[in-house]
Design a protein around this motif. Structure first.
Motif, PDB file in Angstrom:
ATOM      1  N   ASN A 120      -9.457  52.228  -0.817  1.00 15.99           N
ATOM      2  CA  ASN A 120      -9.113  50.844  -0.498  1.00 15.99           C
ATOM      3  C   ASN A 120      -8.290  50.194  -1.616  1.00 15.99           C
ATOM      4  OD1 ASN A 120      -9.599  48.349   1.148  1.00 15.99           O
ATOM      5  ND2 ASN A 120     -10.550  47.720  -0.777  1.00 15.99           N
ATOM      6  N   ASN A 124      -4.499  48.896  -1.171  1.00 18.69           N
ATOM      7  CA  ASN A 124      -4.125  47.501  -1.440  1.00 18.69           C
ATOM      8  C   ASN A 124      -2.967  47.388  -2.419  1.00 18.69           C
ATOM      9  OD1 ASN A 124      -5.958  46.407   0.292  1.00 18.69           O
ATOM     10  ND2 ASN A 124      -7.533  46.034  -1.273  1.00 18.69           N
ATOM     11  N   GLN A 125      -2.790  48.429  -3.233  1.00 18.96           N
ATOM     12  CA  GLN A 125      -1.655  48.433  -4.167  1.00 18.96           C
ATOM     13  C   GLN A 125      -0.389  48.957  -3.510  1.00 18.96           C
ATOM     14  OE1 GLN A 125      -2.876  50.643  -7.637  1.00 18.96           O
ATOM     15  NE2 GLN A 125      -4.604  49.310  -8.063  1.00 18.96           N
ATOM     16  N   ASP A 283     -14.722  46.070  -2.370  1.00 17.58           N
ATOM     17  CA  ASP A 283     -13.923  45.609  -3.520  1.00 17.58           C
ATOM     18  C   ASP A 283     -14.627  45.807  -4.862  1.00 17.58           C
ATOM     19  OD1 ASP A 283     -11.720  44.692  -2.135  1.00 17.58           O
ATOM     20  OD2 ASP A 283     -12.697  42.791  -1.637  1.00 17.58           O
TER      21      ASP A 283
END
Ligand code: GDP
Length: 299
Positions: A120, A124-125, A283
């Motif tokens: 994840n 996200n990057q 996260d």
């Protein structure tokens, strides 16, 4: 922030005990160093690392003519940061397309969760990620990994329970190449009760990866549960004998006072922590930053 919050108990263990000792000391002498060493040992740094740190502190106190508790603590902070940054660093190698990150560890330490979180994070990057389910020992493990890959929004390559892990890796490498994947995340075995089997399995996987992806970096990350303290350190020693570990994913740092094992594992075995798990949500993972870590446990 989240890191500081997660390390609050570790800080309480190290920093508060230090403050108690330093508040009552009259002069910098052997008794003081003995007490400080005791603080480190009871904060899960291990006897060896605690002795090393205090010896360095003792020398620095003499050479730099440290006078008060403020100077002692700032020197201690520096000694700990040096331990964590010297030698093998905490930087995650990501070379080649795909770069390979293999993850190993025994059941229950948080291996599946960590793979999902890392997938994840990179997604996200803006990076493309593929997961290989090469821990084929338990069907439930493969299913769990599938759940996490969906959460992270990345594809997973799997076969049925009991299949050859090396065959899963081979499939995954080909899929990653044809899809131009940035990061191939491989869930690999976690059974330590048979070290020889684990070694053979990893050797086979290595052979495929080195042959098919000669120019890719290959991280081998061992997942350890911080709440188990010195047991986690023992696991690191045992896995190190079976595999070329390049780093640690230290999970469950939130809510434990045993974060000091980071220093023991680095100082005694030169294995750097590369990621830390700070909660159960997707996260809740961070690349490990040595200086931030030390600043969060000593002020
Ligand atoms: P595996 O058997 O090693 O794959 O372990 P799992 O990934 O299934 O995790 C085992 C348990 O640990 C689950 O309940 C997770 O939610 C929990 N866990 C994993 N990482 C963390 C973490 O960083 N913090 C906390 N508090 N719990 C975690």
């Amino acid at each position: 922030d989240k890191l500081k919050k997660s390390l609050a108990k570790t800080k309480e263990s190290i920093n508060e005990k230090f403050n108690t000792v330093l508040k009552t000391f009259k002069k910098i002498d052997d008794d003081l160093f003995d007490e400080l060493e005791e603080v480190l040992i009871t904060s899960d740094l291990g006897v060896n690392t605690s002795m090393d740190i205090i010896e360095k502190l003792r020398q620095a106190a003499k050479e730099k003519k440290l006078r008060d508790s403020y100077e002692l603590k700032s020197e201690l902070n520096k000694i700990m940061s040096d331990i964590l940054t010297e030698g093998s660093g905490s930087k995650i190698e990501l070379q080649g397309t795909p770069a390979v990150i293999m993850v190993i560890g025994v059941n229950g330490v948080g291996k599946t969760t960590s793979i999902g979180k890392i997938a994840n994070m990179y997604r996200n990057q803006g990076k493309s990620v593929l997961i290989a389910a090469a821990d084929t020992f338990r069907a439930a493990a493969i299913e769990q990994l599938e759940v996490w890959s969906e959460r992270a929004g990345v594809d997973i390559i799997k076969q049925q329970e009991g299949s050859d892990p090396a065959a899963v890796i081979y499939d995954a490498v080909n899929a990653a190449k044809s899809r131009n994947i940035d990061i191939l995340l491989c869930d690999t075995a976690g059974r330590l009760h048979n070290k020889k089997n684990l070694m053979e399995e990893l050797k086979k996987i290595y052979k495929i990866l080195n042959r098919e992806l000669p120019n890719s970096s290959k991280e081998v990350l061992l997942v350890l549960d911080a709440t188990t303290g010195q047991n986690a350190v023992q696991q690191a020693i045992q896995f190190k004998e079976a595999a070329d570990i390049t780093g640690i994913i230290l999970t469950k740092l939130d809510g434990t006072a045993k974060g000091g094992i980071v220093l023991a594992i680095k100082n005694d075995y030169d294995i750097p922590v590369k990621f830390i798990g700070v909660g159960e949500k997707i996260d809740d993972i961070e690349p490990f930053d040595p200086v931030e870590f030390v600043n969060a446990i000593i002020d």
